[in-house]
Design a protein around this motif. Sequence first.
Motif, mmCIF file in Angstrom:
data_model
loop_
_atom_site.group_PDB
_atom_site.id
_atom_site.type_symbol
_atom_site.label_atom_id
_atom_site.label_comp_id
_atom_site.label_asym_id
_atom_site.label_seq_id
_atom_site.Cartn_x
_atom_site.Cartn_y
_atom_site.Cartn_z
ATOM 1 N N MET A 1 0.848 -1.171 0.000
ATOM 2 C CA MET A 1 0.000 0.000 0.000
ATOM 3 C C MET A 1 0.889 1.229 0.000
ATOM 4 N N LYS A 2 0.555 2.161 -0.869
ATOM 5 C CA LYS A 2 1.328 3.392 -0.948
ATOM 6 C C LYS A 2 0.902 4.339 0.172
ATOM 7 N N GLN A 3 1.828 5.204 0.562
ATOM 8 C CA GLN A 3 1.536 6.174 1.612
ATOM 9 C C GLN A 3 0.440 7.128 1.137
ATOM 10 N N ASP A 4 -0.545 7.413 1.971
ATOM 11 C CA ASP A 4 -1.671 8.311 1.680
ATOM 12 C C ASP A 4 -2.521 7.835 0.508
ATOM 13 N N LEU A 6 -5.752 5.917 -0.981
ATOM 14 C CA LEU A 6 -7.089 5.540 -0.532
ATOM 15 C C LEU A 6 -7.232 4.032 -0.615
ATOM 16 N N ILE A 7 -7.983 3.475 0.309
ATOM 17 C CA ILE A 7 -8.138 2.022 0.355
ATOM 18 C C ILE A 7 -8.860 1.521 -0.887
ATOM 19 N N VAL A 8 -9.766 2.310 -1.424
ATOM 20 C CA VAL A 8 -10.489 1.909 -2.638
ATOM 21 C C VAL A 8 -9.504 1.767 -3.800
ATOM 22 N N ASP A 9 -8.552 2.685 -3.888
ATOM 23 C CA ASP A 9 -7.542 2.602 -4.946
ATOM 24 C C ASP A 9 -6.654 1.373 -4.747
ATOM 25 N N MET A 10 -6.338 1.072 -3.503
ATOM 26 C CA MET A 10 -5.503 -0.095 -3.226
ATOM 27 C C MET A 10 -6.245 -1.377 -3.586
ATOM 28 N N ILE A 11 -7.515 -1.448 -3.247
ATOM 29 C CA ILE A 11 -8.321 -2.631 -3.569
ATOM 30 C C ILE A 11 -8.413 -2.805 -5.083
ATOM 31 N N THR A 12 -8.619 -1.716 -5.800
ATOM 32 C CA THR A 12 -8.690 -1.774 -7.264
ATOM 33 C C THR A 12 -7.374 -2.269 -7.851
ATOM 34 N N ARG A 13 -6.271 -1.748 -7.362
ATOM 35 C CA ARG A 13 -4.955 -2.152 -7.842
ATOM 36 C C ARG A 13 -4.693 -3.625 -7.526
ATOM 37 N N GLY A 31 -7.760 -17.656 1.351
ATOM 38 C CA GLY A 31 -6.887 -17.373 2.484
ATOM 39 C C GLY A 31 -5.581 -16.735 2.061
ATOM 40 N N LYS A 32 -5.047 -17.182 0.927
ATOM 41 C CA LYS A 32 -3.796 -16.630 0.433
ATOM 42 C C LYS A 32 -3.996 -15.182 -0.017
ATOM 43 N N LEU A 33 -5.138 -14.896 -0.660
ATOM 44 C CA LEU A 33 -5.427 -13.525 -1.095
ATOM 45 C C LEU A 33 -5.605 -12.590 0.098
ATOM 46 N N VAL A 34 -6.323 -13.061 1.123
ATOM 47 C CA VAL A 34 -6.525 -12.245 2.329
ATOM 48 C C VAL A 34 -5.187 -11.989 3.006
ATOM 49 N N SER A 35 -4.335 -13.005 3.096
ATOM 50 C CA SER A 35 -3.015 -12.838 3.717
ATOM 51 C C SER A 35 -2.159 -11.840 2.944
ATOM 52 N N LYS A 36 -2.187 -11.938 1.628
ATOM 53 C CA LYS A 36 -1.404 -10.999 0.808
ATOM 54 C C LYS A 36 -1.914 -9.570 0.981
ATOM 55 N N MET A 37 -3.223 -9.414 1.052
ATOM 56 C CA MET A 37 -3.808 -8.082 1.236
ATOM 57 C C MET A 37 -3.386 -7.508 2.591
ATOM 58 N N LEU A 38 -3.469 -8.310 3.631
ATOM 59 C CA LEU A 38 -3.116 -7.836 4.969
ATOM 60 C C LEU A 38 -1.631 -7.475 5.072
ATOM 61 N N ARG A 39 -0.768 -8.236 4.403
ATOM 62 C CA ARG A 39 0.666 -7.955 4.442
ATOM 63 C C ARG A 39 1.034 -6.671 3.721
ATOM 64 N N SER A 40 0.186 -6.253 2.806
ATOM 65 C CA SER A 40 0.536 -5.086 1.981
ATOM 66 C C SER A 40 0.193 -3.753 2.649
ATOM 67 N N PHE A 41 -0.396 -3.789 3.829
ATOM 68 C CA PHE A 41 -0.798 -2.549 4.496
ATOM 69 C C PHE A 41 0.397 -1.737 4.963
#
Length: 128
Positions: A1-4, A6-13, A31-41
Amino acid sequence: MKQDELIVDMITRFTDIINGLKGFDRKFTNGKLVSKMLRSFSKDWNSLRMLIDNTKDVNAYPLEELYGTLITYDLNNVETKEKTRKIKEEMKEPLKRQIVLKSTNDEGSSNMNMSDEELDDLVLLVKK
C-alpha cells in the motif's frame, strides 16, 4: 500500500494484479489472497491488520468481507484524521492581539470637545 493511498484505490490495484495473474493460470486460495492483502498494508493500518489476524480465521475470511471492513475503517479513520487536522490548524493559528482601553468616567468631559478627526480615529479603533 502506498503512503496516503485511498483504500479503494488499493483494492482496485490489488484486484487488477490478481486478475492479471489469473489470466496466466495462477490459482490463489481465498486465504492466500486475504493474507497478501493484509501484508501489503502500511504502518497506519497495523492496528486493523493485527485485529483481523487475531480475531478472524484468515483462511475462511471472505475477501469481499475484508474489503467492506477496510472501506468502513478507512471512512472512520478519515473522519478522525480530519478532526485531528482541524485541531492542529487551530493550535498553529497565531494568537490574536487584543487592545484593552482604560475606561474613565469624567462627568465634565464629553465627546463634543473632540475634533471630527479624533472622533473618526476613535470610531475606527472601536470597530477593530
